[in-house]
Design an enzyme around this catalytic site. Structure first.
Site, PDB file in Angstrom:
ATOM      1  N   GLY A   1      -0.441  -0.921   6.295  1.00 45.97           N
ATOM      2  CA  GLY A   1      -1.083  -2.147   6.774  1.00 45.97           C
ATOM      3  C   GLY A   1      -0.151  -3.059   7.529  1.00 45.97           C
ATOM      4  O   GLY A   1      -0.599  -3.915   8.321  1.00 45.97           O
ATOM      5  N   GLU A   2       1.134  -2.921   7.338  1.00 49.24           N
ATOM      6  CA  GLU A   2       2.095  -3.796   7.992  1.00 49.24           C
ATOM      7  C   GLU A   2       2.303  -3.368   9.445  1.00 49.24           C
ATOM      8  O   GLU A   2       2.521  -2.198   9.729  1.00 49.24           O
ATOM      9  CB  GLU A   2       3.414  -3.758   7.215  1.00 49.24           C
ATOM     10  CG  GLU A   2       4.431  -4.784   7.702  1.00 49.24           C
ATOM     11  CD  GLU A   2       5.690  -4.765   6.863  1.00 49.24           C
ATOM     12  OE1 GLU A   2       6.736  -5.218   7.357  1.00 49.24           O
ATOM     13  OE2 GLU A   2       5.621  -4.287   5.703  1.00 49.24           O
ATOM     14  N   ALA A   3       2.241  -4.320  10.363  1.00 51.35           N
ATOM     15  CA  ALA A   3       2.291  -4.022  11.790  1.00 51.35           C
ATOM     16  C   ALA A   3       3.613  -3.371  12.190  1.00 51.35           C
ATOM     17  O   ALA A   3       3.642  -2.448  13.009  1.00 51.35           O
ATOM     18  CB  ALA A   3       2.069  -5.288  12.609  1.00 51.35           C
TER      19      ALA A   3
END
Length: 1750
Positions: free
Chosen positions: A702-704
Site C-alpha cells: 500500500g505504500e507508494a
C-alpha cells in the site's frame, strides 16, 4: 454342407422367424424381402438345394460367420444369403417385421451360430457382422418398449457371447445404443434394463481386458446394488426383479457362464464421446473447431496432456529406452485393451458434459456415465490400475471430469464425484499421487473445512466418503506419508482430522450459520463417526503390520519400539505392474522402485516440513524474522537469489507480506526484490501479460514508495527483455502504473463511472520520451485489461481461507482450490473455464517435476507415531467434550469407541504421554471419584474401562494403574450398594506393643469389631466429591454431602449392577503376555498401596486381588514368575512393615496363603524359586518392630513346614533365616516359639533338610549356632549345641546331600565309618559348606561369657573332630585349623592387654575378671585340646606343624604372662607327645619358632631413659600448670612400660625353662645345628638382659622414679644368669655328646667366648669404683648382692675353663690369664668364686705354667 440333422438346428431358429417376416410383410413394399425369406427357407428345408455353391462362385471358398452348431461352417456367401433377409427385415422400420428378425438374430448369437469378429474396419466377414450389429442398434429408433427390450437383449447377448467378438466401433455403437435407450425410453423398466446392460457390458469388457481372454467366465451383476438411494426410492421391487431376471437369463444362455465361483459381482450427449480416434490418429488442432464448449474443454485437456506426455518422453526416445507398447497396443495390438480404453474414454467424455438445466435427460446421461465410471473404478483389476495407458486416460479424461463436476450443485453429481475419488484413492493412489493431492482437497477438504455455512448434503456426502475411506487401513497411512510428510504437498491427513474435529464440535458460538439444529446435530454425529473410523483404521493397520494376536493371546509383542525390517517403499508415480508394498488390502500399489524409506528418513522429512511450516508461519506475521529463521534453519539459502526463488515458489506465504518485504528499502530486501524481478523472462510477452505474470505471486504494497521501487525494477526488466518495445524504461514504468489503475477502475464494483478506451489513450499521451504510443497498441491493451482482470493466484478466497491461517494449509494447494471453488453464492453459476484448466495443467506439470512425486507405500510402523502426534489432541478434544456435555446414548457409544481405538494405537506404539492422556480422560468420565453424579454414560465409561483392560492389556504398561484405580473405586461403591461394611472396620482394634500376640491361629485375621447397620452408615465416606486423581483411589475432598446427593448416590449405586463382575479382569490376567503381567502386577501393587495408606478408609480389595492374580499366574514359566514375584515381594515387605498392625497382619496372612499354594508345586533340584518366594517373610521378620507380626511369621512358617514339608526344597533356606532372626529376637516368646519349631524340624524332618542342596544344611547349622547364643535360657543353648553335634554326626555318616555320601557310607561293623582312602572328605565346596559352618559355629562359642557353654562347645567341637577327623583330608584339616581352631585364639592373639584393667572386649566380655577367666579356663583348655587333636592325627596333619607352632609363638609373643605361659605349656606338651616323631626339618621349625619367640619377647626399658621422658620431666620442673595431670599421665606410661618389660622378662624365663625341658627330653635327638640355634636364642636373651642390667642410668632412673624395684639389684639379673647358665650347659653337653654335625673348633670357640664374657661381666661389676650420687641405697649393699647372685655363674665358667683339656687351655691362656689375674684381686660377694679360682689355678693353670717353664 452339413447333414440334414444338423441343418435342422439352424432351420429351427431361422425358418420360424422368416415365416413371421413373410406373414407380416407387405407384398407391395417388401416383396423383395419376402422373396429372400422364401428362398432362404427353401434352401434350409431342401438339403439338395442347400449344397455349397460351385467353387467358381465368388466367396464360396471363404468361411463365413455362420455355422451349423457342429464342426461344419457356412461359407461367407451362404452366410450372407441366410443373414441378408434378417438384416433387411430389421431395417424396414416395421415393428411386426423387425421384431421376429431381431429375435432370430438374438437366438443365433445366443446359441453360438454366429461366430467371428464385428469390426467395420475388418474384412468381409467382420463387415457383415458389423452391419448386423449396426442394424440391430438402429432398431431402437422405432420407439417401442418391447422392441427396446429385445434390442437390449440382443446387444447384451452379442457382447457377452464368446463366439461373436465385438470390438472397436461396433462396441462403441452398442454402448451408444444402450445409452440412448436409457435416456430416451419412457418405460422405467427399460431404463433400468438399459442401465444394467451398460454395466454388464462394461464389466465384461474390462474383465476380458484384465484376463486378456474373451473366454473368461463372467457372473451376472446384482441389479439391486446398482440402484442409488434415489433410484431405490422411486422404483418398486418388481422392476429390480424383472431387470435381474433379464440379465441373468442372457448370461445363462451363454456357454461357460457358471465356470467361475459364486462370487457376487457388484460391477455394477453422445456423438463426440464415442469417437474411436485415439491420440495421435488425428490432428489435434482440428478438434478445436468444435462448437460444444464442454467438448472443447475436453479436447484442450486431452491435447495438453498428450503434449506433456510427448515432451516428457522425448529424452527417453532419444535414449531408446521406451518400448513401443501403449499407443500401438491400444491402436492395433491388444484389441481387448483397446476396447476397454475406448469405453472408458467414452464414459469420461459423457460425464464431462454440462447439459442445460432444462434438459434432465442429458443430466441423467451424465449421471449414468459417472455411475459406470464409479463401478469400473471400484472393480478395477491389476492391468487397469498399473498400465500407463489407463493411468494416462485417468489423468487425461477422468481428472477433467472430476474438475468439472466437483463444484456441481446437484448432490448426485457431487456424490458420484466423491465415489470416483474414493476409488482413485483406494486403488489408484500409487499412480495418481499429484492428482489426488489436488482433488482430495478440492472435493473433500474444502467442504469439510467449511464449518459455519456448508451445504448440508454435500457435507454429509463428504463425511460418508471419509468413513468409507477408512475401511482400508492402508489408505490413511499412505496419505500421511505421501502428503503430510511431503514438503510440496498439503497436509491432507492433518487437515482432514482438524476439519472433522471442527465439524464434530459444531458451529462456534456467535457465528452465523445456514444449518438447522437437526442438521448440525446429524453432521456432528457423522463427523464423530469419521474420527472413530480414522482411529479404527490406524489400529487395524498397526495390527496388520505387527501381526498382533488377539487381545487374549499370551504372545509377546517385541517389535513395537524398533523398526520393521521392511521400510517404506517408494513407488514411481504411475509406473510398474503392481507390488506388495507392505500391505494387503489396498490394491493401489505400483512396482516398487529402488531405495527404501526407513523410519529415519520419514522422521527427517516430517521434521523438515514442520520446521519449514514454522518458518512460513513466522514470515506471515513478520517477514524479516521469518526469512532469518528459514536461513538459520537451512531451509533457505542466504543469497538474494535463493530467497527470491523461495518467495516466488513457496506455497502458503502471505502475498501481501511478500509485497511488503519486496518493497523494503533495506539492503537485503532490496537485493531480494531485484533478484525476484530478474527471475522473470518477459521476452516476447505482451505488456499486460508480463504484468499479470509478475503480479501473480504477490500483492503490491500500500505504500507508494514501495510500489515505486518494485514497478521501477519491473520496467527495467521488461525493457531489458524487450528492448525494442519502448524507447526507455521510463515509458514502461509509467505505462505499468496506468495499467494497474485501469485494472482497478475496470473491475472494482465501487467505481460507477468506468474509464473508456479513449480516456485510457488520453492518459498515456507523450509517455514514450514525449511521443505517443501507437493508439492500436493502447486500445488492444485496454480491451485485454477490461476483459480479463489482473489478479493474484489466490484471488477469490474460499470459505476455508477466510479462517485464520494455520500450519495445516501452509503448503497445500489452496490457491488452486480457491479458483475451482469461489465464494459461496457463486456456486450456482459456476462454470469451469479454459483459464482454470490451463492453471490446473501447470500445477500438475509442476508436481510431476518434483522428486516428491515418488509414491511411498508405508509399511514401517514408525509412521504411526507421527500420525498420532498430529491427531491425538484433536481426537481427545473431539471425544472428551461431547462425552462431558451430552447424555445421548449414541454419542456416548461413539466417544467411548473412539477412546478405545485411541488407547489401542497409542499403547501398541508405546506412546506413553498420549496413551495416558486418553486413559486418564476415560477414567475421569467414569465419575467414580464423584459417585453422586454417576449417570448412564458413566456406567458405559466403566464398561469401556473393563473392555479396555480385557482387550488391550498387553500394551497398557503404566496405564494399568488408572484402570485398576477405577476398578478399586467401583468395587468400593459396589460393596456400599450391597450394604457391606467398609474395610476400615477390619482395622479397628487398637495397636499393641506388648509381646503377647492376639493371634490364635496362623491363618487368622482380625475380626470385625461390630456389625454394620446398613449402607447409609458408610455411604457418606464415598460421597465427598473430588477431582479425578489418577494416582490414587481417593479423590480430593472439596464439599460437604447434602441429603440430595446422598439420595442420588443410593440410586446410582443400583446402576453399577449393569457393569457386571469386575473379577474377570483379574481372572484373565493369565492371558496377558510376559511383559504385560509384570506391568499389571506393578500397577495393582501401587493401587493397593494407596488403598492401604488411606488414613481414613484403608481397604484391602487390591491386596486380595494380588493374592488372586498371583494364584492365577503361578503356572507361568519360571522366568516370568520370578519377575512377577520380585514386584510382589517388595510390596509384601512394605505392607508387612506397615505401622498399621492390622494391615501388616492381613498382608502376612495373604502371603502365607500364597506360600501354601506355591509350596503345592514341586521344585526341582538346584532351583531357588521357593527361597525367593519366601524372602518377604525374612525381610519383614528382620525389619518389623511389631512382636505380633514376628510371631505371626513364625507361626506361618511353622504351618508351612507341618503341612507342606514334603515339597519344601530351597524354601528351607528362608525358613532357617527366619528362625535365625528369631533366635536373636529381644522377646522371649519369639525365641522359644522358633526354637520349638527348629527342634521339631531337626528331630522329625531332618532327612528333608539333608536331601536338598548343601546350603540348606548350612543354613540349619547357622540357625542352631544362633540359638546357642540364646540369652534367655541356657538350656536352649545347650540343646542347640547338642543338635549341632547331631548334625555333625549325620554329616559324617554321609546323610547330608547326595554328593557328600562317601563310599562305602557304613562299615559292616555296627555302622562305623570306614577308614578307606575313598572315605576321605575332600576339600570340595560342598564339604567346606557343610563342615565349616558347624565347626566355626562351635568355635565361636568359645567366646561365650558363660563358662559352661564354652566348655560344652569346646568339648563338642573337639569331640567331633576327634571322632570324625580320621576321614578328613590334609587339605580339609588345613582349612579346619586355619578357619576353625586358630580362630579360637584370634581374639587373645590380638586384643588382650594386661595393662588396661577396665578394657571392654568387642565380643561382650566386660572386665578383667572375665578375661582372666577365659584365659585360665578356656584358652588353656582349648590349647590342650588342639595339641591333643594334633597329636591324635599327627600322621595326617604333621605338615601343619609350623602353623601350630606359629600359633604357640603368637601366644608367647603377647604381653601377658598367663597367655604366654599357656602357649609355652602347649608347646612343651606338643614336644613331649610327638617330638620323638619329628624329622630334622621339623626340629628345625621348632627351634626356629623358639628363637623367634625369644627374640620377640625381649624386655624394653628404653622409654625410661628416652629424651621424651626427660623433656616431660624438665617441663614439669619449669611450670606447675596442670602438673598433677601430667604426672599422672607420665606415671601411667612408665607403669605400662615397666609392667610390659617385667612381663616379657617373665615370659623369657618361661621360654628358657621350656627350652631346658625340651632339651632334657630330646637331648640326644637334637643335632649340633639345632643346639647352636638354641644357644643363639638363649645367648640373645642373656645378652639383652645383661645390657639392661649394665645400664646404670636406667637403674638409677628406675630407682628415682619410684619403680617397684626396691633394691639396687639388676632388674633382669635372674634372666641373665639363667640364660647364660643354659648356654653354658648346652656347650658343655655338646662337647661331651658330640651329636650329628658337631664341630669341635666351633663349639670350643663359643665356649671360650661365653666364659670370657661371663668373667668380664663379673669383673666389671666387682672392680667398679663408680657410684651414682642418686642412689638411695648404699652402693656397697647392692653390689654385694649382685656379686653374690652372679657367683654361681662365674663358678660354673671357672670350672668349665678348668675342665678344658690342657692343650685347649694353653691355647687360650693368653686371653684368659689377665681375666684370671684380675679376678684374684676383685671383691667377691661369695667365697665360692675364690674356691673355684683356686682349684682352677691348682689343677689347670699351674701345670701348664710349670711345663712351659721347664
Amino acid at each position: 454342407m452339413a447333414s440334414t440333422e444338423v441343418d435342422s438346428r439352424l432351420g429351427r431358429v431361422v425358418i420360424p422367424a422368416l415365416d413371421k417376416v413373410i406373414k407380416n410383410a407387405s407384398w407391395r413394399k417388401h416383396s423383395k424381402l419376402a422373396h429372400e425369406c422364401k428362398s432362404v427357407i427353401e434352401r434350409l428345408r431342401s438339403p439338395e438345394n442347400s449344397s455349397p455353391v460351385a467353387d467358381s462362385e465368388s466367396g464360396s471358398s471363404i468361411p463365413g460367420p455362420l455355422h451349423d452348431g457342429g464342426a461344419a461352417e457356412y461359407s461367407l456367401a451362404e452366410s450372407e444369403i441366410i443373414l441378408s433377409p434378417l438384416i433387411n427385415a430389421s431395417s424396414t422400420g416395421v415393428l411386426k417385421i423387425v421384431d421376429p428378425a431381431v429375435d432370430c438374430i438374438q437366438k443365433l448369437i445366443a446359441h453360438g451360430y454366429v461366430r467371428g469378429e464385428a469390426d467395420p474396419t475388418g474384412g468381409p466377414e467382420a463387415l457383415l457382422l458389423s452391419k448386423l450389429i449396426e442394424t440391430i442398434c438402429k432398431c431402437h429408433e422405432l420407439d417401442d418398449e418391447g422392441l427396446e427390450l429385445l434390442v437390449l437383449k440382443t446387444l447384451l447377448t452379442a457382447v457377452t457371447s464368446i463366439s461373436l467378438r465385438i470390438h472397436g466401433d461396433s462396441l462403441l455403437q452398442i454402448v451408444r445404443t444402450c445409452y440412448g435407450i436409457y435416456l430416451g425410453s419412457r418405460n422405467v423398466v427399460n431404463q433400468a434394463t438399459a442401465k444394467a446392460s451398460l454395466v454388464q457390458m462394461s464389466v465384461i469388457v474390462f474383465r476380458r481386458m484384465e484376463a486378456d481372454s474373451s473366454t473368461v467366465p463372467i457372473q451376472p451383476i446384482v441389479v439391486a446394488e446398482l440402484m442409488e438411494p434415489m433410484d431405490k426410492s422411486e422404483s418398486d421391487p418388481s422392476t429390480t426383479q424383472s431387470v435381474q431376471g433379464f440379465i441373468t437369463k442372457i448370461m445363462q444362455d451363454i456357454d461357460g457362464v457358471f465356470n467361475s465361483a459364486n462370487a457376487k459381482g457388484t460391477f455394477g450427449g453422445h456423438d463426440g464421446a464415442f469417437e474411436t480416434s485415439l491420440p495421435g490418429t488425428a490432428n489435434p488442432t482440428d478438434l478445436l473447431d468444435s462448437t460444444d464448449k464442454d467438448m472443447l474443454d475436453a479436447k484442450y485437456w486431452e491435447i495438453s496432456m498428450y503434449k506433456s506426455a510427448l515432451e516428457g518422453r522425448k529424452g527417453e526416445l532419444a535414449d531408446g529406452e521406451v518400448e513401443k507398447d501403449d499407443d500401438s497396443e491400444v491402436q492395433i495390438g491388444n484389441k481387448l485393451r483397446r476396447d476397454a480404453f475406448l469405453v472408458f474414454r467414452a464414459l469420461c467424455k459423457l460425464s464431462m458434459k454440462t447439459p442445460p438445466k432444462e434438459d434432465p435427460e442429458l443430466m441423467r446421461g451424465k449421471i449414468v456415465a459417472l455411475e459406470l465410471l464409479k463401478i469400473l473404478l471400484e472393480n478395477a483389476g491389476a492391468v487397469f490400475r498399473t498400465s500407463d495407458r489407463f493411468l494416462g486416460a485417468i489423468k487425461q479424461y477422468l481428472c477433467l471430469s472430476l474438475l468439472k463436476n466437483s463444484a456441481s450443485n446437484l448432490m448426485i453429481i457431487f456424490q458420484l464425484s466423491c465415489s470416483i475419488l474414493l476409488s482413485l484413492v483406494s486403488r489408484f493412489r500409487a499412480g495418481l499421487k499429484a492428482e489426488i493431492g489436488v482433488f482430495f482437497p478440492m472435493i473433500v477438504l474444502r467442504v469439510l473445512e467449511n464449518v459455519a455455512q456448508p451445504d448440508f448434503q454435500q457435507k454429509m456426502i463428504v463425511l460418508r466418503f471419509l468413513d468409507k475411506l477408512c475401511v482400508d487401513s492402508q489408505i490413511l497411512v499412505d496419505i500421511f506419508i505421501n502428503y503430510d510428510c511431503d514438503v510440496n504437498s498439503s497436509n491432507i491427513f492433518e487437515r482432514m482430522v482438524n476439519g472433522l474435529l471442527k465439524t464434530a464440535q459444531g458451529v462456534p458460538p456467535g457465528t452465523v450459520t445456514t444449518l438447522l439444529p437437526p442438521q448440525e446435530a446429524a453432521m456432528k454425529l457423522e463427523a464423530m463417526k469419521c474420527l472413530v473410523a480414522v482411529l479404527r483404521s490406524m489400529g487395524d493397520w498397526v495390527n496388520k503390520q505387527l501381526r498382533l494376536p488377539d487381545p487374549y493371546s499370551a504372545k509377546m509383542l517385541e517389535i513395537v519400539d524398533r523398526n520393521l525390517e521392511e521400510g517404506s517403499h517408494p513407488v514411481e508415480n504411475g509406473k510398474g505392474d503392481g507390488g506388495h508394498g507392505g500391505f494387503e488390502r489396498s490394491d493401489s500399489q505400483s512396482e516398487l522402485s529402488s531405495g527404501n524409506s526407513d523410519a529415519l528418513a520419514i522422521e527427517q522429512r516430517r521434521a523438515y516440513k514442520l520446521e519449514l511450516q514454522e518458518g512460513i508461519s513466522i514470515f506471515n506475521q513478520k517477514p524479516k524474522k521469518g526469512i532469518e529463521f528459514l536461513i538459520k534453519a537451512n531451509k533457505v539459502g542466504d543469497s538474494p537469489e535463493e530467497i527470491a526463488a523461495f518467495l516466488k515458489d513457496a506455497s502458503g506465504l502471505n502475498k501481501t507480506l511478500i509485497g511488503d518485504y519486496l518493497g523494503e528499502r533495506e539492503d537485503l530486501s532490496l537485493k531480494v526484490m531485484h533478484a525476484y524481478v530478474d527471475s522473470f523472462e518477459f521476452q516476447g510477452m505482451e505488456f499486460d501479460e508480463a504484468i499479470r505474470a509478475f503480479l501473480r505471486g504477490f500483492r503490491l504494497p500500500g505504500e507508494a514508495q514501495k510500489i515505486d521501487r518494485i514497478m521501477e525494477k519491473f520496467a527495467e526488466r521488461f525493457c531489458k527483455c524487450n528492448p525494442k518495445d519502448f524507447s526507455s524504461a521510463d515509458t514502461a514504468y509509467v505505462l505499468a502504473y496506468s495499467v494497474i489503475l485501469l485494472n482497478t477502475d475496470a473491475h472494482n464494483p465501487m467505481v460507477k463511472s468506468k474509464m473508456t478506451a479513449d480516456g485510457f489513450i488520453r492518459n498515456n499521451r507523450g509517455i514514450d520520451d514525449g511521443k505517443d504510443l501507437p493508439e492500436e497498441y493502447l486500445r488492444a491493451l485496454y480491451e485485454r485489461i477490461s476483459r480479463n482482470e489482473i489478479k493474484m493466484k489466490d484471488d477469490g478466497l474460499g470459505p476455508q481461507q477466510k479462517q485464520p491461517t494455520n500450519s495445516s494449509r501452509l503448503l497445500g494447494l489452496d490457491t488452486i482450490l480457491n479458483i475451482v471453488v469461489p465464494r459461496r453464492g457463486d456456486d450456482m453459476n459456476m462454470e469451469t473455464s479454459d483459464d482454470l484448466i490451463r492453471h490446473m495443467q501447470e500445477r500438475f506439470k509442476e508436481k510431476a517435476r518434483k522428486s516428491e512425486s515418488v509414491y511411498y507405500a508405508a509399511s514401517d510402523v514408525i509412521i504411526l507415531r507421527f500420525m498420532v502426534e498430529v491427531c491425538w489432541a484433536p481426537m481427545l478434544a473431539a471425544f472428551s467434550v461431547p462425552l462431558d456435555q451430552s447424555d445421548d446414548a449414541v454419542i456416548t457409544t461413539l466417544c467411548l469407541e473412539g477412546f478405545h481405538h485411541a488407547i489401542h494405537v497409542t499403547s501398541v506404539m508405546s506412546l506413553k504421554t498420549h496413551r495416558d492422556a486418553f486413559v486418564t480422560s476415560l477414567a475421569k468420565f467414569t465419575s467414580l471419584h464423584s459417585p453422586a453424579d454417576i449417570k448412564q454414560k458413566n456406567i458405559e465409561a466403566i464398561k469401556a474401562i473393563v473392555k479396555l483392560a480385557e482387550e488391550e492389556g498387553n500394551y497398557l504398561q503404566d496405564a494399568w494403574e488408572h484402570i485398576l484405580t477405577c476398578v478399586s473405586r467401583f468395587e468400593h461403591l459396589h460393596l456400599l450398594g450391597e450394604g457391606a461394611p467398609p474395610d476400615a472396620t477390619f482395622f479397628a482394634f487398637p495397636q499393641t506393643e506388648s509381646g503377647n500376640s492376639p493371634l490364635a491361629k496362623p491363618n487368622s485375621v482380625p475380626a470385625i469389631k461390630e456389625r454394620a447397620p446398613g449402607k447409609l452408615q458408610y455411604a457418606a465416606s464415598a460421597m465427598i466429591r473430588g477431582s479425578y486423581d489418577g494416582s490414587g483411589v481417593a479423590g480430593k475432598a472439596s464439599n460437604t454431602v447434602t441429603s440430595e446427593q446422598m439420595n442420588n448416590l443410593i440410586s446410582n449405586l443400583n446402576l453399577l449392577e449393569q457393569v457386571g463382575d469386575m473379577s474377570r479382569i483379574f481372572t484373565r490376567s493369565q492371558r496377558l503376555n510376559s511383559e504385560a503381567i509384570i506391568d499389571f502386577v506393578k500397577a495393582l501393587c501401587k493401587v493397593s498401596m494407596d488403598e492401604l495408606r488411606s488414613p481414613s478408609d484403608p481397604r484391602v480389595f487390591s491386596l486380595t486381588k494380588i493374592v488372586e492374580i498371583a494364584h492365577y499366574n503361578m503356572n507361568r514359566i519360571r522366568l516370568v514368575w520370578s519377575s512377577i514375584w520380585h514386584v510382589l515381594s517388595d510390596f509384601f515387605v512394605t505392607i508387612g512393615c506397615s505401622d498399621n498392625l492390622s494391615i501388616a497382619i492381613f498382608a502376612m496372612d495373604s502371603l502365607r496363603q500364597l506360600s501354601m499354594k506355591f509350596l503345592e508345586r514341586e521344585e526341582l533340584a538346584n532351583y531357588n524359586f521357593q527361597n525367593e518366594f519366601m524372602k518377604p517373610f525374612v525381610v519383614v521378620m528382620r525389619k518389623s518392630g511389631a512382636v505380633e507380626i514376628r510371631e505371626l511369621i513364625i507361626r506361618c512358617v511353622s504351618q508351612m513346614v507341618l503341612s507342606r514339608v514334603d515339597n519344601v526344597k530351597s524354601g528351607w533356606k528362608s525358613m532357617f533365616m527366619i528362625f535365625t532372626t528369631a533366635a536373636h529376637d529381644a522377646h522371649k516368646n519369639i525365641v522359644f516359639l522358633s526354637f520349638e519349631m527348629v527342634e521339631k524340624i531337626i528331630r522329625d524332618y531332618f532327612p528333608h533338610i539333608t536331601e536338598t542342596e548343601t546350603t540348606t544344611f548350612t543354613d540349619c547349622v547357622n540357625c542352631l549356632v544362633a540359638f546357642t547364643n540364646c540369652k534367655f535360657e541356657k538350656d536352649i543353648s545347650l540343646q542347640a549345641i547338642a543338635f549341632l553335634q547331631y548334625c555333625a554326626r549325620k554329616l559324617a555318616e554321609g546323610y547330608v546331600g547326595s554328593s557328600l555320601r562317601r563310599n562305602p557310607p557304613l562299615s559292616p561293623q555296627g555302622g562305623k565309618i570306614g577308614k578307606q582312602d575313598s572315605g576321605k572328605f575332600l576339600e570340595s565346596d560342598e564339604h567346606l559348606y557343610s563342615w565349616f559352618p558347624l565347626l566355626a559355629g562351635l568355635s565361636e562359642l568359645s567366646f561365650d561369657p558363660r563358662a559352661e557353654i564354652r566348655k560344652v562347645a569346646l568339648k563338642v567341637l573337639f569331640d567331633t573332630l576327634r571322632n570324625h577327623g580320621d576321614h578328613f583330608s590334609l587339605a580339609l584339616w588345613e582349612r579346619v585349623f586355619e578357619s576353625v581352631l586358630f580362630r579360637i585364639f584370634d581374639y587373645v592373639r590380638q586384643d588382650v592387654d594386661p595393662s588396661e584393667d577396665d578394657s571392654t572386649d568387642q565380643r561382650g566380655y566386660n572386665g578383667e575378671v572375665d578375661q582372666e577367666s577365659w584365659l585360665y579356663e578356656t584358652c588353656s583348655l582349648a590349647l590342650q585340646l588342639v595339641v591333643d587333636l594334633f597329636v591324635n592325627f599327627y600322621k595326617t596333619v604333621n605338615p601343619l606343624l609350623k602353623k601350630v607352632l606359629m600359633l604357640f609363638v603368637s601366644l608367647i609373643k603377647r604381653p601377658h604372662q598367663s597367655l604366654a605361659g599357656a602357649g609355652i605349656a602347649a608347646l612343651v606338651r606338643l614336644m613331649r607327645d610327638v617330638g620323638h616323631q619329628f624329622s630334622n626339618e621339623q626340629w628345625l621349625e621348632v627351634v626356629s619358632c623358639i628363637k623367634e619367640a625369644a627374640d620377640a619377647t625381649s624386655p624394653d626399658f628404653s622409654y625410661v631413659t628416652s629424651e621424651d621422658l626427660m623433656e616431660d620431666v624438665s617441663n614439669e620442673d619449669e611450670t606447675n600448670d596442670n602438673s598433677n595431670d601430667a604426672l599422672r599421665r607420665r606415671n601411667r606410661q612408665l607403669h605400662a612400660v615397666v609392667t610390659d618389660a617385667k612381663s616379657k622378662a617373665s615370659i623369657q624365663i618361661f621360654v628358657i625353662q621350656a627350652v631346658t625341658d625340651i632339651y632334657d627330653m630330646y637331648r640326644m635327638s637334637l643335632t649340633a645345628n639345632h643346639m647352636l640355634m638354641l644357644f643363639d636364642a638363649m645367648h640373645g636373651i642373656g645378652s639383652n638382659a645383661h645390657k639392661i642390667n649394665a645400664d646404670l642410668l636406667l637403674r638409677s632412673k628406675l630407682q628415682e622414679l619410684g619403680s617397684s624395684l626396691e633394691s639396687q639389684e639388676a632388674p633382669l639379673l635372674r634372666l641373665e644368669n639363667e640364660s647364660f647358665q643354659t648356654c653354658m650347659t648346652f656347650l658343655d653337653n655338646l662337647i661331651s655328646d658330640q651329636p650329628v654335625g658337631y664341630n669341635e673348633a666351633e663349639i670350643e670357640s663359643h665356649l671360650i667366648s661365653l666364659c670370657r664374657e661371663v668373667l668380664e661381666f663379673y669383673i666389671n661389676i666387682s672392680c667398679s669404683k663408680e657410684q651414682s650420687s642418686r642412689w638411695a641405697v648404699p652402693s656397697g649393699s647392692g653390689k654385694k648382692k649382685e656379686l653374690t647372685a652372679r657367683a654361681p655363674l662365674v663358678v660354673a665358667a671357672i670350672q668349665t675353663l678348668g675342665n678344658m683339656g690342657e692343650s685347649l687351655f694353653k691355647k687360650n691362656l693368653p686371653e684368659l690369664f689377665p681375666l684370671i689375674a684380675t679376678l684374684i684381686s676383685c671383691e667377691h660377694g661369695s667365697g665360692e668364686v675364690q674356691v673355684a679360682l683356686s682349684d682352677m689355678l691348682q689343677t689347670s693353670m699351674g701345670p701348664v705354667l710349670l711345663r712351659s717353664c721347664c
